[in-house]
Design a protein around this motif. Structure first.
Motif, PDB file in Angstrom:
ATOM      1  N   LYS A 176       6.324 -38.103  15.540  1.00 47.30           N
ATOM      2  CA  LYS A 176       5.070 -38.415  14.568  1.00 47.30           C
ATOM      3  C   LYS A 176       5.657 -38.317  13.000  1.00 47.30           C
ATOM      4  N   LEU A 177       6.334 -37.050  12.830  1.00 43.26           N
ATOM      5  CA  LEU A 177       7.055 -36.759  11.338  1.00 43.26           C
ATOM      6  C   LEU A 177       7.957 -37.816  10.911  1.00 43.26           C
ATOM      7  N   ALA A 178       8.784 -38.223  11.965  1.00 36.69           N
ATOM      8  CA  ALA A 178       9.875 -39.216  11.625  1.00 36.69           C
ATOM      9  C   ALA A 178       9.094 -40.609  11.036  1.00 36.69           C
ATOM     10  N   ALA A 179       7.940 -40.597  11.879  1.00 37.73           N
ATOM     11  CA  ALA A 179       7.211 -42.135  11.454  1.00 37.73           C
ATOM     12  C   ALA A 179       6.493 -42.025   9.990  1.00 37.73           C
ATOM     13  N   ALA A 180       6.122 -41.062   9.937  1.00 35.26           N
ATOM     14  CA  ALA A 180       5.274 -40.550   8.505  1.00 35.26           C
ATOM     15  C   ALA A 180       6.420 -40.600   7.298  1.00 35.26           C
ATOM     16  N   ARG A 181       7.493 -39.859   7.592  1.00 38.91           N
ATOM     17  CA  ARG A 181       8.544 -39.919   6.610  1.00 38.91           C
ATOM     18  C   ARG A 181       9.065 -41.445   6.387  1.00 38.91           C
ATOM     19  N   ALA A 182       9.225 -42.139   7.428  1.00 36.81           N
ATOM     20  CA  ALA A 182       9.721 -43.506   7.185  1.00 36.81           C
ATOM     21  C   ALA A 182       8.802 -44.029   6.433  1.00 36.81           C
ATOM     22  N   ASP A 183       7.606 -44.231   6.996  1.00 35.34           N
ATOM     23  CA  ASP A 183       6.353 -44.944   6.105  1.00 35.34           C
ATOM     24  C   ASP A 183       6.412 -44.639   4.520  1.00 35.34           C
ATOM     25  N   LEU A 184       6.415 -43.149   4.243  1.00 29.05           N
ATOM     26  CA  LEU A 184       6.464 -42.880   2.748  1.00 29.05           C
ATOM     27  C   LEU A 184       7.488 -43.586   2.189  1.00 29.05           C
ATOM     28  N   ALA A 185       8.767 -43.515   2.673  1.00 25.76           N
ATOM     29  CA  ALA A 185      10.041 -43.861   1.969  1.00 25.76           C
ATOM     30  C   ALA A 185      10.043 -45.367   1.636  1.00 25.76           C
ATOM     31  N   THR A 186       8.995 -46.015   2.185  1.00 29.17           N
ATOM     32  CA  THR A 186       8.932 -47.407   1.675  1.00 29.17           C
ATOM     33  C   THR A 186       8.105 -47.633   0.346  1.00 29.17           C
ATOM     34  N   GLU A 187       7.604 -46.477  -0.078  1.00 27.67           N
ATOM     35  CA  GLU A 187       6.775 -46.638  -1.453  1.00 27.67           C
ATOM     36  C   GLU A 187       7.887 -46.240  -2.423  1.00 27.67           C
ATOM     37  N   GLU A 188       7.243 -46.924  -3.791  1.00 24.90           N
ATOM     38  CA  GLU A 188       7.993 -46.611  -4.932  1.00 24.90           C
ATOM     39  C   GLU A 188       7.906 -45.179  -5.472  1.00 24.90           C
ATOM     40  N   GLY A 189       6.678 -44.534  -5.205  1.00 26.85           N
ATOM     41  CA  GLY A 189       6.443 -43.273  -5.633  1.00 26.85           C
ATOM     42  C   GLY A 189       5.045 -42.869  -4.898  1.00 26.85           C
ATOM     43  N   VAL A 190       4.836 -41.544  -4.660  1.00 27.93           N
ATOM     44  CA  VAL A 190       3.659 -41.139  -4.206  1.00 27.93           C
ATOM     45  C   VAL A 190       3.264 -39.955  -4.921  1.00 27.93           C
ATOM     46  N   LEU A 191       1.741 -39.823  -5.084  1.00 30.99           N
ATOM     47  CA  LEU A 191       1.397 -38.402  -5.921  1.00 30.99           C
ATOM     48  C   LEU A 191       0.436 -37.921  -4.544  1.00 30.99           C
ATOM     49  N   VAL A 192       0.662 -36.490  -4.326  1.00 31.46           N
ATOM     50  CA  VAL A 192      -0.139 -35.983  -3.161  1.00 31.46           C
ATOM     51  C   VAL A 192      -1.167 -35.006  -3.686  1.00 31.46           C
ATOM     52  N   ALA A 193      -2.287 -35.213  -3.614  1.00 29.08           N
ATOM     53  CA  ALA A 193      -3.608 -34.370  -3.719  1.00 29.08           C
ATOM     54  C   ALA A 193      -3.276 -33.201  -3.074  1.00 29.08           C
ATOM     55  N   PHE A 194      -2.711 -31.945  -3.756  1.00 28.65           N
ATOM     56  CA  PHE A 194      -2.223 -30.844  -3.258  1.00 28.65           C
ATOM     57  C   PHE A 194      -3.011 -29.435  -3.732  1.00 28.65           C
ATOM     58  N   SER A 195      -3.533 -29.070  -2.517  1.00 31.38           N
ATOM     59  CA  SER A 195      -4.417 -27.823  -2.760  1.00 31.38           C
ATOM     60  C   SER A 195      -3.516 -26.565  -2.407  1.00 31.38           C
ATOM     61  N   GLY A 196      -2.252 -26.588  -1.864  1.00 34.17           N
ATOM     62  CA  GLY A 196      -1.555 -25.611  -1.276  1.00 34.17           C
ATOM     63  C   GLY A 196      -1.900 -25.178  -0.022  1.00 34.17           C
ATOM     64  N   GLY A 197      -2.970 -25.754   0.487  1.00 29.91           N
ATOM     65  CA  GLY A 197      -3.050 -25.410   1.892  1.00 29.91           C
ATOM     66  C   GLY A 197      -2.056 -26.082   2.862  1.00 29.91           C
ATOM     67  N   VAL A 198      -2.101 -25.921   4.123  1.00 28.46           N
ATOM     68  CA  VAL A 198      -1.213 -26.211   5.114  1.00 28.46           C
ATOM     69  C   VAL A 198      -1.057 -27.957   5.312  1.00 28.46           C
ATOM     70  N   ASP A 199      -2.274 -28.457   5.088  1.00 22.34           N
ATOM     71  CA  ASP A 199      -2.222 -29.792   5.293  1.00 22.34           C
ATOM     72  C   ASP A 199      -1.537 -30.654   4.157  1.00 22.34           C
ATOM     73  N   SER A 200      -2.007 -30.207   2.986  1.00 22.62           N
ATOM     74  CA  SER A 200      -1.413 -31.077   1.693  1.00 22.62           C
ATOM     75  C   SER A 200       0.023 -30.545   1.609  1.00 22.62           C
ATOM     76  N   SER A 201       0.219 -29.370   1.986  1.00 19.73           N
ATOM     77  CA  SER A 201       1.842 -28.862   1.882  1.00 19.73           C
ATOM     78  C   SER A 201       2.562 -29.608   2.818  1.00 19.73           C
ATOM     79  N   ALA A 202       2.046 -29.690   4.121  1.00 14.13           N
ATOM     80  CA  ALA A 202       2.794 -30.709   4.739  1.00 14.13           C
ATOM     81  C   ALA A 202       2.991 -32.042   4.507  1.00 14.13           C
ATOM     82  N   VAL A 203       2.003 -32.803   3.750  1.00 12.98           N
ATOM     83  CA  VAL A 203       2.017 -34.132   3.240  1.00 12.98           C
ATOM     84  C   VAL A 203       3.159 -34.082   1.988  1.00 12.98           C
ATOM     85  N   ALA A 204       3.076 -32.899   1.000  1.00 14.21           N
ATOM     86  CA  ALA A 204       3.734 -32.992   0.100  1.00 14.21           C
ATOM     87  C   ALA A 204       5.442 -32.884   0.428  1.00 14.21           C
ATOM     88  N   ALA A 205       5.729 -31.740   1.516  1.00  9.00           N
ATOM     89  CA  ALA A 205       6.948 -31.845   1.940  1.00  9.00           C
ATOM     90  C   ALA A 205       7.724 -33.105   2.558  1.00  9.00           C
TER      91      ALA A 205
END
Length: 288
Positions: free
Chosen positions: A6-35
């Motif tokens: 699942k991680l590999a698929a999410a990373r590959a998906d985001l890699a196709t974008e020109e840029g991404v801004l992550v709504a980031f609270s510092g909690g575990v969910d948004s931190s995982a997305v940011a990473a």
């Protein structure tokens, strides 16, 4: 599918974008997305935290620290939910109004930075967890939810955070401060401030999973069952009563049900189970 897949698929998906801004609270969910976003896009990924009266000061500091752990650029936008009368009245759609404003600020900053995609931290476990009007705002604003899109559950999220060696991998869930005010009681800066200070006290005393609910001047303290014995200590009773009174609470109670998410939400715990007989009122023990 395994968490690693699942991680590999999410990373590959985001890699196709020109840029991404992550709504980031510092909690575990948004931190995982940011990473994941930073892993996929490097400098083309940005984490953005919305600073307002409903964000505990400790959470903003955590967000700064975790962004540093990831190495991702960290932006901060400021606004006030209290400017919206619909949010202030605190009905069953409070979270919808809050999320709409927060994500709206994220899209504004993304546009300023020339970033085409805004992501949030909704995971695959969230839609089935009771009253979640904030998810409607995510759908309406067309924010991307990589965790949800790739069926990454809460357990998967913690595993991914550990994979990236993030300090928040086991961090307890943390909702915004307005969630401490029961539905129907107006959200005010005074109430948000005293809840924030009250929870900072409990955090400083070593408790890890708790809430201080503000019932219009009555502080209802929820402590995780495994920590409840410490909260029943008479010295804790004395100290809590004194400090909470100083913060402006007229009465201080300890909820014997312990910590529960959503206990003041429209579809939280059954109100019939939350009677005064279930509360240990630290006003009445004679401990002088």
């Amino acid at each position: 599918m395994s968490t690693e897949e699942k991680l590999a698929a999410a990373r590959a998906d985001l890699a196709t974008e020109e840029g991404v801004l992550v709504a980031f609270s510092g909690g575990v969910d948004s931190s995982a997305v940011a990473a994941i976003a930073y892993d996929a896009l490097g400098e083309d990924a940005v984490a953005c935290t919305a600073k307002s009266e409903t964000l505990p000061d400790a959470e903003l500091e955590d967000a700064r620290r975790v962004a540093g752990e990831i190495g991702i650029r960290h932006e901060i936008v400021e606004f006030s939910e209290l400017d919206d009368p619909e949010f202030v009245k605190n009905d069953g759609d409070r979270c919808y109004h809050c999320r709409s404003m927060r994500l709206g600020k994220m899209f504004e900053r993304a546009a300023e930075l020339g970033i085409p995609v805004v992501c949030d931290g909704t995971n695959a476990s969230d839609p089935g967890e009771g009253h979640r009007p904030g998810l409607q705002a995510v759908a309406e604003l067309d924010a991307r939810s990589p965790l949800l899109d790739h069926d990454i559950t809460k357990d998967d999220v913690r595993e991914i955070a550990a994979t990236y060696d993030l300090s928040v991998a086991e961090k307890p869930a943390m909702a915004c401060l307005s969630s401490r005010i029961p539905t129907g009681i107006e959200v005010t800066e005074e109430r948000l401030t005293r809840v924030d200070k009250a929870e900072a006290l409990l955090r400083g005393w070593g408790f890890s999973q708790f809430r201080v609910r503000d019932h219009d001047g009555l502080a209802r303290i929820e402590i995780a069952p495994e920590e409840l014995e410490e909260a029943l200590d008479i010295e804790f009773v004395r100290a809590t009563r004194a400090h909470m009174n100083d913060l402006g609470f007229e009465h201080v109670t300890l909820d014997l049900h312990g910590y529960r998410t959503g206990s003041v939400s429209p579809e939280g715990a059954d109100p019939a189970t939350e009677t005064e007989t279930d509360l240990l009122d630290t006003q009445y023990p004679t401990v002088e």
